[in-house]
Motif scaffolding. Structure first.
Motif, mmCIF file in Angstrom:
data_model
loop_
_atom_site.group_PDB
_atom_site.id
_atom_site.type_symbol
_atom_site.label_atom_id
_atom_site.label_comp_id
_atom_site.label_asym_id
_atom_site.label_seq_id
_atom_site.Cartn_x
_atom_site.Cartn_y
_atom_site.Cartn_z
ATOM 1 N N ALA A 42 13.078 -1.790 -1.175
ATOM 2 C CA ALA A 42 11.633 -1.965 -1.386
ATOM 3 C C ALA A 42 10.941 -2.320 -0.081
ATOM 4 C CB ALA A 42 11.382 -3.039 -2.440
ATOM 5 N N LEU A 43 11.555 -3.170 0.718
ATOM 6 C CA LEU A 43 10.984 -3.522 2.022
ATOM 7 C C LEU A 43 10.902 -2.292 2.922
ATOM 8 C CD1 LEU A 43 9.985 -5.710 3.991
ATOM 9 C CD2 LEU A 43 12.377 -6.002 4.681
ATOM 10 N N GLY A 44 11.957 -1.483 2.919
ATOM 11 C CA GLY A 44 11.946 -0.259 3.721
ATOM 12 C C GLY A 44 10.850 0.695 3.299
ATOM 13 N N VAL A 45 10.674 0.872 1.995
ATOM 14 C CA VAL A 45 9.623 1.765 1.490
ATOM 15 C C VAL A 45 8.244 1.218 1.854
ATOM 16 C CG1 VAL A 45 8.550 2.630 -0.635
ATOM 17 C CG2 VAL A 45 11.020 2.776 -0.341
ATOM 18 N N ALA A 46 8.056 -0.091 1.710
ATOM 19 C CA ALA A 46 6.760 -0.700 2.047
ATOM 20 C C ALA A 46 6.458 -0.534 3.543
ATOM 21 C CB ALA A 46 6.754 -2.172 1.657
ATOM 22 N N LEU A 47 7.446 -0.730 4.389
ATOM 23 C CA LEU A 47 7.241 -0.541 5.828
ATOM 24 C C LEU A 47 6.919 0.913 6.152
ATOM 25 C CD1 LEU A 47 10.055 -2.805 7.320
ATOM 26 C CD2 LEU A 47 7.579 -3.176 7.426
ATOM 27 N N TRP A 48 7.595 1.843 5.488
ATOM 28 C CA TRP A 48 7.332 3.254 5.735
ATOM 29 C C TRP A 48 5.905 3.623 5.337
ATOM 30 C CZ3 TRP A 48 6.605 7.607 2.499
ATOM 31 C CH2 TRP A 48 6.629 8.826 3.174
ATOM 32 N N PHE A 49 5.460 3.164 4.137
ATOM 33 C CA PHE A 49 4.092 3.452 3.709
ATOM 34 C C PHE A 49 3.069 2.787 4.632
ATOM 35 C CE2 PHE A 49 5.743 4.677 -0.565
ATOM 36 C CZ PHE A 49 5.104 5.909 -0.635
ATOM 37 N N GLY A 50 3.355 1.577 5.086
ATOM 38 C CA GLY A 50 2.449 0.902 6.014
ATOM 39 C C GLY A 50 2.343 1.644 7.333
ATOM 40 N N TRP A 51 3.475 2.108 7.846
ATOM 41 C CA TRP A 51 3.464 2.863 9.098
ATOM 42 C C TRP A 51 2.696 4.172 8.924
ATOM 43 C CZ3 TRP A 51 5.680 7.679 10.111
ATOM 44 C CH2 TRP A 51 5.630 8.077 11.441
ATOM 45 N N ARG A 52 2.923 4.837 7.793
ATOM 46 C CA ARG A 52 2.239 6.103 7.521
ATOM 47 C C ARG A 52 0.725 5.914 7.432
ATOM 48 N NH1 ARG A 52 3.413 9.361 2.297
ATOM 49 N NH2 ARG A 52 1.484 10.438 2.499
ATOM 50 N N ARG A 53 0.311 4.840 6.772
ATOM 51 C CA ARG A 53 -1.127 4.553 6.651
ATOM 52 C C ARG A 53 -1.723 4.252 8.020
ATOM 53 N NH1 ARG A 53 -5.076 0.708 5.848
ATOM 54 N NH2 ARG A 53 -6.528 1.177 4.176
ATOM 55 N N ARG A 54 -0.980 3.495 8.815
ATOM 56 C CA ARG A 54 -1.455 3.160 10.163
ATOM 57 C C ARG A 54 -1.620 4.422 11.002
ATOM 58 N NH1 ARG A 54 -2.252 -0.646 13.916
ATOM 59 N NH2 ARG A 54 -1.358 -0.368 15.975
ATOM 60 N N GLU A 55 -0.684 5.341 10.897
ATOM 61 C CA GLU A 55 -0.781 6.591 11.642
ATOM 62 C C GLU A 55 -1.958 7.437 11.166
ATOM 63 O OE1 GLU A 55 0.936 7.683 14.426
ATOM 64 O OE2 GLU A 55 1.496 5.560 14.360
ATOM 65 N N LYS A 56 -2.211 7.428 9.855
ATOM 66 C CA LYS A 56 -3.350 8.190 9.327
ATOM 67 C C LYS A 56 -4.679 7.616 9.818
ATOM 68 C CE LYS A 56 -1.700 10.198 5.026
ATOM 69 N NZ LYS A 56 -1.869 10.173 3.560
ATOM 70 N N GLN A 57 -4.715 6.329 10.077
ATOM 71 C CA GLN A 57 -5.956 5.673 10.497
ATOM 72 C C GLN A 57 -6.091 5.573 12.011
ATOM 73 O OE1 GLN A 57 -8.300 4.928 8.239
ATOM 74 N NE2 GLN A 57 -6.907 5.750 6.698
ATOM 75 N N ARG A 58 -5.195 6.192 12.749
ATOM 76 C CA ARG A 58 -5.242 6.107 14.205
ATOM 77 C C ARG A 58 -6.561 6.642 14.755
ATOM 78 N NH1 ARG A 58 -0.695 8.695 17.914
ATOM 79 N NH2 ARG A 58 0.461 7.046 16.886
ATOM 80 N N TYR A 59 -7.082 7.716 14.174
ATOM 81 C CA TYR A 59 -8.334 8.298 14.661
ATOM 82 C C TYR A 59 -9.468 7.279 14.616
ATOM 83 C CZ TYR A 59 -10.319 8.756 10.000
ATOM 84 O OH TYR A 59 -10.849 8.486 8.758
ATOM 85 N N ARG A 60 -9.451 6.377 13.621
ATOM 86 C CA ARG A 60 -10.491 5.341 13.546
ATOM 87 C C ARG A 60 -10.387 4.385 14.737
ATOM 88 N NH1 ARG A 60 -12.872 4.693 8.094
ATOM 89 N NH2 ARG A 60 -11.564 5.812 6.629
ATOM 90 N N ARG A 61 -9.161 3.975 15.055
ATOM 91 C CA ARG A 61 -8.977 3.052 16.179
ATOM 92 C C ARG A 61 -9.418 3.691 17.487
ATOM 93 N NH1 ARG A 61 -4.227 2.518 13.379
ATOM 94 N NH2 ARG A 61 -3.008 3.550 15.008
ATOM 95 N N VAL A 62 -9.097 4.964 17.654
ATOM 96 C CA VAL A 62 -9.501 5.673 18.867
ATOM 97 C C VAL A 62 -11.026 5.781 18.931
ATOM 98 C CG1 VAL A 62 -9.414 7.918 20.027
ATOM 99 C CG2 VAL A 62 -7.329 6.925 19.072
#
Length: 176
Positions: free
Chosen positions: A46-66
């Motif tokens: 469960a921790l691994g899945v949560a980290l993967w989804f968090g990383w994926r969401r962060r990557e999807k939102q990279r354009y906002r940070r830029v």
């Protein structure tokens, strides 16, 4: 008292058969039943899945940070006391381009690229922007007016435009 021992001498030999009490074995922290191992594996998965989804969401939102980083750079150029009218006009003209590039990062090019004027403002409002007629007019002015006119935008209007832009970049949601 130096040289005297606190331990009485064993003259009768009665203490020789005595020995130290054995210490109990250390208690293991490892689980002794398969159920605890199963729960540990589930929690790690469960921790691994949560980290993967968090990383994926962060990557999807990279354009906002830029985009927010670029907006901060534009804001710094506008606030610089050494900026002349041309630099001010270039910084203000960069805001509409930044908004368009940000929208193109998440929405289909066919839906966004050709939008101008009222349609563009309606798109910004529909995607949870606070842009109103006044800030929409400023966007249009910064996009198409000559540099002398763009440089004449007041500091208050520029700050409001930057605030609306920041709000839109942080909160927009494009339904495809």
């Amino acid at each position: 008292m130096s040289g005297t021992s606190l331990v009485p001498p064993d003259s009768s030999g009665q203490l020789k058969p005595l020995q130290e009490l054995p210490l109990p074995e250390t208690v293991s922290y490892a689980p002794h039943t398969i159920g605890w191992v199963f729960i540990a594996v589930l929690l790690l998965a469960a921790l691994g899945v949560a980290l993967w989804f968090g990383w994926r969401r962060r990557e999807k939102q990279r354009y906002r940070r830029v985009a927010l980083s670029e907006l901060a750079s534009i804001e710094a150029r506008l606030a610089s006391p050494h900026a002349d009218r041309e630099q001010r006009a270039n910084a203000l003209a960069a805001i509409p381009r930044l908004i368009k590039r940000t929208a193109l990062a998440v929405a289909p090019r066919e839906q966004v690229a050709a939008l101008t004027g009222g349609e563009w403002l309606a798109f910004l409002q529909r995607t949870h922007g606070r842009f109103d007629a006044g800030s929409g007019a400023l966007l249009e002015l910064a996009s198409y007016a000559p540099p002398d006119v763009v440089a004449g935008i007041s500091d208050g209007d520029a700050a409001a435009l930057i605030g609306h832009t920041r709000d839109w970049i942080e909160r927009h949601h494009v339904e495809i």
